[in-house]
Design an enzyme around this catalytic site. Structure first.
Site, PDB file in Angstrom:
ATOM      1  N   TYR A  86     -12.624  -9.201  11.040  1.00 32.29           N
ATOM      2  CA  TYR A  86     -13.801  -9.936  10.536  1.00 32.29           C
ATOM      3  C   TYR A  86     -13.576 -11.443  10.461  1.00 32.29           C
ATOM      4  O   TYR A  86     -14.412 -12.174   9.926  1.00 32.29           O
ATOM      5  CB  TYR A  86     -14.267  -9.361   9.192  1.00 32.29           C
ATOM      6  CG  TYR A  86     -13.216  -9.365   8.113  1.00 32.29           C
ATOM      7  CD1 TYR A  86     -12.401  -8.257   7.917  1.00 32.29           C
ATOM      8  CD2 TYR A  86     -13.021 -10.472   7.291  1.00 32.29           C
ATOM      9  CE1 TYR A  86     -11.423  -8.242   6.938  1.00 32.29           C
ATOM     10  CE2 TYR A  86     -12.062 -10.475   6.306  1.00 32.29           C
ATOM     11  CZ  TYR A  86     -11.261  -9.362   6.135  1.00 32.29           C
ATOM     12  OH  TYR A  86     -10.295  -9.361   5.161  1.00 32.29           O
ATOM     13  N   ASP A 124     -10.576   2.756   2.551  1.00 32.71           N
ATOM     14  CA  ASP A 124     -10.852   2.159   3.870  1.00 32.71           C
ATOM     15  C   ASP A 124     -11.684   3.096   4.752  1.00 32.71           C
ATOM     16  O   ASP A 124     -12.565   2.644   5.486  1.00 32.71           O
ATOM     17  CB  ASP A 124      -9.544   1.802   4.582  1.00 32.71           C
ATOM     18  CG  ASP A 124      -8.982   0.461   4.110  1.00 32.71           C
ATOM     19  OD1 ASP A 124      -9.760  -0.349   3.565  1.00 32.71           O
ATOM     20  OD2 ASP A 124      -7.770   0.233   4.282  1.00 32.71           O
ATOM     21  N   LYS A 171       0.808  -1.233   0.000  1.00 29.28           N
ATOM     22  CA  LYS A 171       0.000   0.000   0.000  1.00 29.28           C
ATOM     23  C   LYS A 171       0.840   1.281   0.000  1.00 29.28           C
ATOM     24  O   LYS A 171       0.465   2.273  -0.613  1.00 29.28           O
ATOM     25  CB  LYS A 171      -0.954   0.008   1.200  1.00 29.28           C
ATOM     26  CG  LYS A 171      -2.059  -1.031   1.093  1.00 29.28           C
ATOM     27  CD  LYS A 171      -3.025  -0.893   2.254  1.00 29.28           C
ATOM     28  CE  LYS A 171      -4.054  -1.993   2.263  1.00 29.28           C
ATOM     29  NZ  LYS A 171      -5.055  -1.802   3.319  1.00 29.28           N
TER      30      LYS A 171
HETATM   31  N1  LIG Z   1     -12.573  -4.815   7.923  1.00 33.31           N
HETATM   32  C1  LIG Z   1     -11.673  -4.378   7.059  1.00 33.31           C
HETATM   33  O1  LIG Z   1     -11.994  -3.994   5.927  1.00 33.31           O
HETATM   34  C2  LIG Z   1     -10.250  -4.281   7.474  1.00 33.31           C
HETATM   35  C3  LIG Z   1      -9.364  -3.423   6.784  1.00 33.31           C
HETATM   36  C4  LIG Z   1      -8.031  -3.343   7.214  1.00 33.31           C
HETATM   37  C5  LIG Z   1      -7.594  -4.114   8.289  1.00 33.31           C
HETATM   38  N2  LIG Z   1      -8.480  -4.931   8.915  1.00 33.31           N
HETATM   39  C6  LIG Z   1      -8.037  -5.723  10.088  1.00 33.31           C
HETATM   40  O2  LIG Z   1      -7.557  -4.806  11.059  1.00 33.31           O
HETATM   41  C7  LIG Z   1      -6.520  -5.413  11.836  1.00 33.31           C
HETATM   42  C8  LIG Z   1      -5.314  -4.470  11.906  1.00 33.31           C
HETATM   43  O3  LIG Z   1      -4.778  -4.277  10.605  1.00 33.31           O
HETATM   44  P1  LIG Z   1      -3.590  -3.238  10.338  1.00 33.31           P
HETATM   45  O4  LIG Z   1      -3.295  -3.327   8.888  1.00 33.31           O
HETATM   46  O5  LIG Z   1      -3.880  -1.911  10.946  1.00 33.31           O
HETATM   47  O6  LIG Z   1      -2.391  -3.920  11.166  1.00 33.31           O
HETATM   48  P2  LIG Z   1      -1.032  -3.249  11.682  1.00 33.31           P
HETATM   49  O7  LIG Z   1      -0.661  -2.072  10.837  1.00 33.31           O
HETATM   50  O8  LIG Z   1      -0.062  -4.370  11.811  1.00 33.31           O
HETATM   51  O9  LIG Z   1      -1.382  -2.694  13.158  1.00 33.31           O
HETATM   52  C9  LIG Z   1      -1.650  -3.595  14.192  1.00 33.31           C
HETATM   53  C10 LIG Z   1      -2.186  -2.857  15.409  1.00 33.31           C
HETATM   54  O10 LIG Z   1      -2.540  -3.827  16.384  1.00 33.31           O
HETATM   55  C11 LIG Z   1      -1.838  -3.553  17.611  1.00 33.31           C
HETATM   56  N3  LIG Z   1      -1.515  -4.795  18.298  1.00 33.31           N
HETATM   57  C12 LIG Z   1      -0.996  -5.937  17.756  1.00 33.31           C
HETATM   58  N4  LIG Z   1      -0.804  -6.861  18.716  1.00 33.31           N
HETATM   59  C13 LIG Z   1      -1.178  -6.292  19.893  1.00 33.31           C
HETATM   60  C14 LIG Z   1      -1.220  -6.744  21.247  1.00 33.31           C
HETATM   61  N5  LIG Z   1      -0.829  -7.989  21.592  1.00 33.31           N
HETATM   62  N6  LIG Z   1      -1.682  -5.892  22.193  1.00 33.31           N
HETATM   63  C15 LIG Z   1      -2.096  -4.629  21.858  1.00 33.31           C
HETATM   64  N7  LIG Z   1      -2.074  -4.152  20.599  1.00 33.31           N
HETATM   65  C16 LIG Z   1      -1.638  -4.970  19.619  1.00 33.31           C
HETATM   66  C17 LIG Z   1      -0.594  -2.809  17.175  1.00 33.31           C
HETATM   67  O11 LIG Z   1      -0.094  -2.081  18.266  1.00 33.31           O
HETATM   68  P3  LIG Z   1       1.484  -1.710  18.373  1.00 33.31           P
HETATM   69  O12 LIG Z   1       1.656  -0.447  17.577  1.00 33.31           O
HETATM   70  O13 LIG Z   1       1.721  -1.531  19.839  1.00 33.31           O
HETATM   71  O14 LIG Z   1       2.270  -2.871  17.797  1.00 33.31           O
HETATM   72  C18 LIG Z   1      -1.162  -1.913  16.069  1.00 33.31           C
HETATM   73  O15 LIG Z   1      -1.846  -0.797  16.583  1.00 33.31           O
HETATM   74  C19 LIG Z   1      -6.221  -6.762  11.171  1.00 33.31           C
HETATM   75  O16 LIG Z   1      -6.907  -7.755  11.896  1.00 33.31           O
HETATM   76  C20 LIG Z   1      -6.844  -6.622   9.787  1.00 33.31           C
HETATM   77  O17 LIG Z   1      -7.285  -7.857   9.257  1.00 33.31           O
HETATM   78  C21 LIG Z   1      -9.776  -5.028   8.545  1.00 33.31           C
END
Ligand SMILES: NC(=O)c1ccc[n+]([C@@H]2O[C@H](COP(=O)([O-])OP(=O)(O)OC[C@H]3O[C@@H](n4cnc5c(N)ncnc54)[C@H](OP(=O)(O)O)[C@@H]3O)[C@@H](O)[C@H]2O)c1
Length: 276
Positions: free
Chosen positions: A219, A107, A71
């Site tokens: 999801y 998004d 991205k």
């Molecule tokens: N519904 C949709 O259309 C859609 C779209 C995009 C993403 N998603 C979902 O959203 C989720 C996040 O995606 P992303 O792309 O934002 O991921 P990302 O950039 O890797 O960010 C992950 C986030 O989760 C936090 N995190 C991870 N492990 C943790 C823990 N053990 N305790 C507390 N915080 C934790 C991280 O905090 P730190 O900064 O402290 O590491 C960070 O804020 C995924 O499950 C993805 O599938 C859904």
């Protein structure tokens, strides 16, 4: 359906891409509207991204979705980026037009459309965004741009502070997340907590105000422990699959010339696939 030699071609670029539900989603709409087109999975390695995207454009593709890990690379490569992409710092939708590559990020609009589809008014009050990763940024930006007061709350507080400094909003300490619920009308889990194979999100809803809406963008599973806990308390719960469906609408409209509808039938098709 059968496609002709004039078919419009699009797809999703990712590495890996086999988990993506976008081909099923767009394929369902293509079939529904009888469009002469195809939407393909395009597994492309990071080191090949630039050359492959340029080739797709040269091959006459109308555009593509871009997913992890491309991205930011897509953002850097575009001839033109929409304000949505600039705010998100990332591109998830490419349109190839007149020899130019135009990027946007859907998004934020997808998240907002899903909230509204669940009868939740994002402008009802302040929003608490849990997480500060790739998804938190477009969601936070969309809320801020709609005039909502936003607070980011992330395990790594520094990351939340950097995000707020970049797009706006305030910061709340990770340990204060439950106590802060009373000051918010909406809480959104944008962390990966609650996802299948990950730990659950710990969020004590005991002090949540009765009007609080609880959204989860995870999801898989469709009903996360957070959403189940919210429903058990009689709070409004907004699931994450709807965001995925709604964020796909602008791309499909730009590529295939028809604005598709997110409805129960589409939800069932994609949800059914997630259960297999
Ligand atoms: N519904 C949709 O259309 C859609 C779209 C995009 C993403 N998603 C979902 O959203 C989720 C996040 O995606 P992303 O792309 O934002 O991921 P990302 O950039 O890797 O960010 C992950 C986030 O989760 C936090 N995190 C991870 N492990 C943790 C823990 N053990 N305790 C507390 N915080 C934790 C991280 O905090 P730190 O900064 O402290 O590491 C960070 O804020 C995924 O499950 C993805 O599938 C859904």
């Amino acid at each position: 359906m059968t496609i002709t030699a004039r078919a419009s071609l699009a797809g999703v670029i990712g590495w890996p891409v086999a988990h993506s539900r976008s081909p099923l989603l767009h394929g369902t709409w293509l079939k529904r509207h009888g469009i002469d087109g195809a939407y393909l999975p395009l597994p492309i390695r990071p080191e090949d991204f630039a050359v492959c995207v340029a080739a797709l454009a040269r091959m006459g593709f109308v555009g593509a979705n871009v997913t992890i890990p491309h991205k930011e690379a897509a953002f850097a490569l575009c001839d033109e980026v929409a304000p949505s992409a600039r705010r998100a710092g990332a591109v998830n939708t490419l349109v190839f037009r007149d020899g130019r590559m135009v990027g946007s990020n859907t998004d934020g609009v997808g998240f907002m459309a899903n909230l509204r589809a669940h009868g939740v008014d994002p402008a009802a009050g302040p929003a608490l965004v849990l997480g500060a990763g790739g998804a938190a940024r477009p969601i936070g930006a969309a809320l801020l741009d709609a005039g909502v007061v936003v607070h980011f709350c992330n395990r790594t507080e520094d990351r939340a502070a950097r995000l707020a400094a970049t797009i706006g909003g305030g910061v709340i300490g990770w340990e204060d997340r439950a106590a802060a619920l009373g000051d918010h009308a909406l809480v959104i889990n944008t962390t990966s907590l609650g996802m299948a194979g990950h730990q659950s999100l710990t969020l004590d809803l005991a002090r949540a105000p009765a009007g609080l809406a609880v959204a989860d963008i995870v999801y898989v599973p469709l009903e996360t422990p957070l959403l189940a806990a919210a429903r058990a308390r009689g709070l409004r719960a907004v699931e994450g699959l709807g965001m995925l469906l709604h964020q796909a609408v602008p791309g499909f409209a730009a590529w295939f010339g028809v604005t598709p509808v997110v409805d129960e039938a589409l939800y069932r098709v994609v949800a059914g696939d997630l259960l297999t």
